[in-house]
Design a protein around this motif. Structure first.
Motif, PDB file in Angstrom:
ATOM      1  N   TYR A  68       0.815  -1.219   0.000  1.00  0.00           N
ATOM      2  CA  TYR A  68       0.000   0.000   0.000  1.00  0.00           C
ATOM      3  C   TYR A  68       0.849   1.271   0.000  1.00  0.00           C
ATOM      4  CZ  TYR A  68      -3.702  -3.255   1.304  1.00  0.00           C
ATOM      5  OH  TYR A  68      -4.587  -4.298   1.331  1.00  0.00           O
ATOM      6  N   ARG A  69       2.159   1.113  -0.060  1.00  0.00           N
ATOM      7  CA  ARG A  69       3.025   2.282  -0.072  1.00  0.00           C
ATOM      8  C   ARG A  69       3.048   2.886  -1.480  1.00  0.00           C
ATOM      9  NH1 ARG A  69       6.568   4.203   3.370  1.00  0.00           N
ATOM     10  NH2 ARG A  69       6.523   2.330   4.664  1.00  0.00           N
ATOM     11  N   ILE A  70       2.923   4.196  -1.574  1.00  0.00           N
ATOM     12  CA  ILE A  70       2.944   4.896  -2.865  1.00  0.00           C
ATOM     13  C   ILE A  70       4.391   5.197  -3.217  1.00  0.00           C
ATOM     14  CG2 ILE A  70       2.210   6.976  -4.100  1.00  0.00           C
ATOM     15  CD1 ILE A  70      -0.281   6.985  -2.300  1.00  0.00           C
ATOM     16  N   LYS A  71       4.865   4.587  -4.303  1.00  0.00           N
ATOM     17  CA  LYS A  71       6.291   4.632  -4.636  1.00  0.00           C
ATOM     18  C   LYS A  71       6.706   5.919  -5.353  1.00  0.00           C
ATOM     19  CE  LYS A  71       7.163   0.333  -3.244  1.00  0.00           C
ATOM     20  NZ  LYS A  71       5.836  -0.188  -2.948  1.00  0.00           N
ATOM     21  N   THR A  72       5.842   6.453  -6.206  1.00  0.00           N
ATOM     22  CA  THR A  72       6.203   7.643  -6.981  1.00  0.00           C
ATOM     23  C   THR A  72       5.282   8.803  -6.622  1.00  0.00           C
ATOM     24  OG1 THR A  72       4.782   6.941  -8.821  1.00  0.00           O
ATOM     25  CG2 THR A  72       7.096   6.281  -8.901  1.00  0.00           C
ATOM     26  N   GLU A  73       5.778   9.999  -6.746  1.00  0.00           N
ATOM     27  CA  GLU A  73       5.025  11.183  -6.349  1.00  0.00           C
ATOM     28  C   GLU A  73       3.815  11.417  -7.248  1.00  0.00           C
ATOM     29  OE1 GLU A  73       5.564  16.038  -5.783  1.00  0.00           O
ATOM     30  OE2 GLU A  73       7.283  14.786  -6.392  1.00  0.00           O
ATOM     31  N   PRO A  74       2.597  11.413  -6.681  1.00  0.00           N
ATOM     32  CA  PRO A  74       1.410  11.764  -7.477  1.00  0.00           C
ATOM     33  C   PRO A  74       1.423  13.265  -7.757  1.00  0.00           C
ATOM     34  CG  PRO A  74       0.832  10.561  -5.458  1.00  0.00           C
ATOM     35  CD  PRO A  74       2.246  11.020  -5.311  1.00  0.00           C
ATOM     36  N   TYR A  75       1.000  13.663  -8.948  1.00  0.00           N
ATOM     37  CA  TYR A  75       0.961  15.090  -9.262  1.00  0.00           C
ATOM     38  C   TYR A  75      -0.218  15.741  -8.564  1.00  0.00           C
ATOM     39  CZ  TYR A  75       0.676  19.486 -11.801  1.00  0.00           C
ATOM     40  OH  TYR A  75       0.616  20.822 -12.118  1.00  0.00           O
ATOM     41  N   TYR A  76       0.078  16.730  -7.732  1.00  0.00           N
ATOM     42  CA  TYR A  76      -0.980  17.492  -7.075  1.00  0.00           C
ATOM     43  C   TYR A  76      -0.557  18.942  -7.003  1.00  0.00           C
ATOM     44  CZ  TYR A  76      -4.359  19.298  -3.789  1.00  0.00           C
ATOM     45  OH  TYR A  76      -5.353  20.050  -3.210  1.00  0.00           O
ATOM     46  N   HIS A  77      -1.427  19.832  -7.443  1.00  0.00           N
ATOM     47  CA  HIS A  77      -1.141  21.266  -7.408  1.00  0.00           C
ATOM     48  C   HIS A  77      -1.943  21.891  -6.284  1.00  0.00           C
ATOM     49  CE1 HIS A  77      -0.682  25.434  -8.438  1.00  0.00           C
ATOM     50  NE2 HIS A  77       0.066  25.152  -9.498  1.00  0.00           N
ATOM     51  N   PRO A  78      -1.274  22.368  -5.225  1.00  0.00           N
ATOM     52  CA  PRO A  78      -2.009  22.983  -4.109  1.00  0.00           C
ATOM     53  C   PRO A  78      -2.848  24.169  -4.577  1.00  0.00           C
ATOM     54  CG  PRO A  78       0.279  22.580  -3.514  1.00  0.00           C
ATOM     55  CD  PRO A  78       0.178  22.343  -4.993  1.00  0.00           C
ATOM     56  N   VAL A  79      -4.018  24.309  -3.979  1.00  0.00           N
ATOM     57  CA  VAL A  79      -4.925  25.400  -4.319  1.00  0.00           C
ATOM     58  C   VAL A  79      -4.853  26.505  -3.271  1.00  0.00           C
ATOM     59  CG1 VAL A  79      -7.343  26.016  -4.685  1.00  0.00           C
ATOM     60  CG2 VAL A  79      -6.456  23.860  -5.576  1.00  0.00           C
ATOM     61  N   ALA A  80      -4.695  26.103  -2.016  1.00  0.00           N
ATOM     62  CA  ALA A  80      -4.577  27.085  -0.924  1.00  0.00           C
ATOM     63  C   ALA A  80      -3.568  26.543   0.083  1.00  0.00           C
ATOM     64  CB  ALA A  80      -5.946  27.351  -0.301  1.00  0.00           C
ATOM     65  N   ASP A  81      -3.991  26.435   1.350  1.00  0.00           N
ATOM     66  CA  ASP A  81      -3.083  25.955   2.388  1.00  0.00           C
ATOM     67  C   ASP A  81      -3.447  24.551   2.852  1.00  0.00           C
ATOM     68  OD1 ASP A  81      -5.470  26.587   3.576  1.00  0.00           O
ATOM     69  OD2 ASP A  81      -4.603  27.815   5.189  1.00  0.00           O
ATOM     70  N   GLU A  82      -4.105  23.770   1.958  1.00  0.00           N
ATOM     71  CA  GLU A  82      -4.579  22.449   2.356  1.00  0.00           C
ATOM     72  C   GLU A  82      -3.456  21.480   2.719  1.00  0.00           C
ATOM     73  OE1 GLU A  82      -4.587  22.293  -2.221  1.00  0.00           O
ATOM     74  OE2 GLU A  82      -4.859  23.768  -0.624  1.00  0.00           O
ATOM     75  N   VAL A  83      -2.308  21.602   2.060  1.00  0.00           N
ATOM     76  CA  VAL A  83      -1.188  20.700   2.354  1.00  0.00           C
ATOM     77  C   VAL A  83      -0.666  20.945   3.768  1.00  0.00           C
ATOM     78  CG1 VAL A  83       1.184  20.087   1.739  1.00  0.00           C
ATOM     79  CG2 VAL A  83      -0.526  20.418  -0.058  1.00  0.00           C
TER      80      VAL A  83
END
Length: 268
Positions: free
Chosen positions: A8-23
Motif C-alpha cells: 500500500y506504499r505509494i512509490k512515486t510522487e502523485p501530481y498534485y497542485h495545491p490550491v490554498a493551504d490544504e497541504v
C-alpha cells in the motif's frame, strides 16, 4: 514494516497542485493524528490529494470505495473457510489500524450508517478497533490515521453523515481549482498544449454554471483529463468532448445540444 502493508506504499510522487493551504493544514492534522474529512464535488481532486499526502508523509495508504452494500465485516474483517479450516482475515480498516497506514474511506456517505459507526472508537482518544467476532481489541498503531470523503452536493435525509460522526473529524473543503491552476493540471496530466487545456476548462466552467439548472453535477477535472487524453491520442476535439464530457453527464437532448454548442464555441 510488515510485508502486508508494503503493497500500500505509494512509490512515486502523485501530481498534485495545491490550491490554498490544504497541504500545510493536513500535515498539521496528521501530526496530531486528527481524523480528517474531505468535502467537495466528485472529481475535484480529493483522492489525488490523499494520495499525494500519503506519499509526502511516507505512509502507506489503504483506500476503500464505499458503497451501500458494504457491511461492517467488509471493513473490520471476518472468518473465512479454507483447506486448513477457519481463519480470521483482517478487513482494510483493521489492517490500517494494526500496521500504521492511512485509511481512506472514499464517498463514505454511500455506506450504510450502521456500518460507518464502527469507525467511532478509532476517531477519539481511545483509538481502538474492537473485533467483536474475534474477541480482540486492536489498539491503533501510532502512525494510523483515518480520512473520509464525501460530496455535500448529494446530501439527503437518507444519505448524510450523522452529526455524531461528523463531529469526530476535522474538515477541509475542496472545489474545482481556479481556471489557471485547472488548465495547468489538465495540460500536465494529458500532455495537451496549454491552449487546448484552457479551452477544455472553459467548457467545464460553462457546464458548472448549469448545475441545478438542468445538470445534477458539472464537468469535473477528472473528466477534463479524460477528454485531454483522447485529444492527445489524435482524437478530434469535438469527438473527445462528446465522449468524455457531454454524453456522460446528461441524457437530456436540449442539455446535450447546449453543451455541444459550448464545445463548438471553443473548438470551431
Amino acid at each position: 514494516m510488515s510485508k502486508v502493508i508494503e503493497q500500500y506504499r505509494i512509490k512515486t510522487e502523485p501530481y498534485y497542485h495545491p490550491v490554498a493551504d490544504e497541504v500545510e493544514l493536513y500535515e498539521a492534522a496528521y501530526s496530531v493524528r486528527m481524523p480528517m474529512m474531505l468535502k467537495g464535488p466528485t472529481g475535484c481532486g480529493k483522492t489525488r490529494f490523499v494520495e499525494y499526502m500519503a506519499w509526502k508523509l511516507k505512509k502507506p495508504l489503504i483506500t476503500v470505495a464505499c458503497n451501500e452494500d458494504m457491511t461492517a465485516s467488509d471493513l473490520v474483517g471476518r472468518y473465512l473457510l479454507d483447506a486448513k479450516g477457519t481463519n480470521w482475515q483482517d478487513g482494510p480498516l483493521a489492517v490500517a489500524a494494526r500496521h500504521g497506514a492511512i485509511c481512506y474511506l472514499d464517498e463514505v456517505v454511500e455506506a450504510r450508517q450502521d456500518t460507518t459507526v464502527v469507525i467511532h472508537p478509532l476517531t477519539d482518544n481511545r483509538r481502538v478497533l474492537p473485533l467483536e467476532k474475534k474477541g480482540e481489541l486492536i489498539h491503533a498503531h501510532k502512525d494510523f490515521q483515518i480520512v473520509i470523503s464525501y460530496n455535500p452536493g448529494y446530501q439527503s435525509l437518507m444519505k448524510d453523515l450523522k452529526q455524531s460522526t461528523k463531529q469526530r473529524f476535522g474538515a477541509l473543503d475542496f472545489n474545482y481549482p481556479s481556471h489557471e491552476i485547472e488548465s495547468r493540471i489538465v495540460a500536465h496530466e494529458t500532455g495537451v498544449s496549454a491552449e487546448i487545456a484552457e479551452k477544455l476548462v472553459s467548457i467545464a466552467e460553462r457546464a458548472r454554471n448549469l448545475k441545478g439548472h438542468g445538470l445534477d453535477e458539472g464537468i469535473s477535472t477528472r473528466m477534463l483529463i479524460y477528454a485531454g487524453s483522447l485529444i492527445a491520442k489524435k482524437v478530434a476535439p469535438h469527438d473527445a468532448c462528446r465522449v468524455a464530457l457531454v454524453r456522460p453527464i446528461t441524457d437530456d437532448p436540449d442539455m446535450r445540444d447546449a453543451l455541444d454548442a459550448a464545445v463548438s464555441t471553443f473548438f470551431n
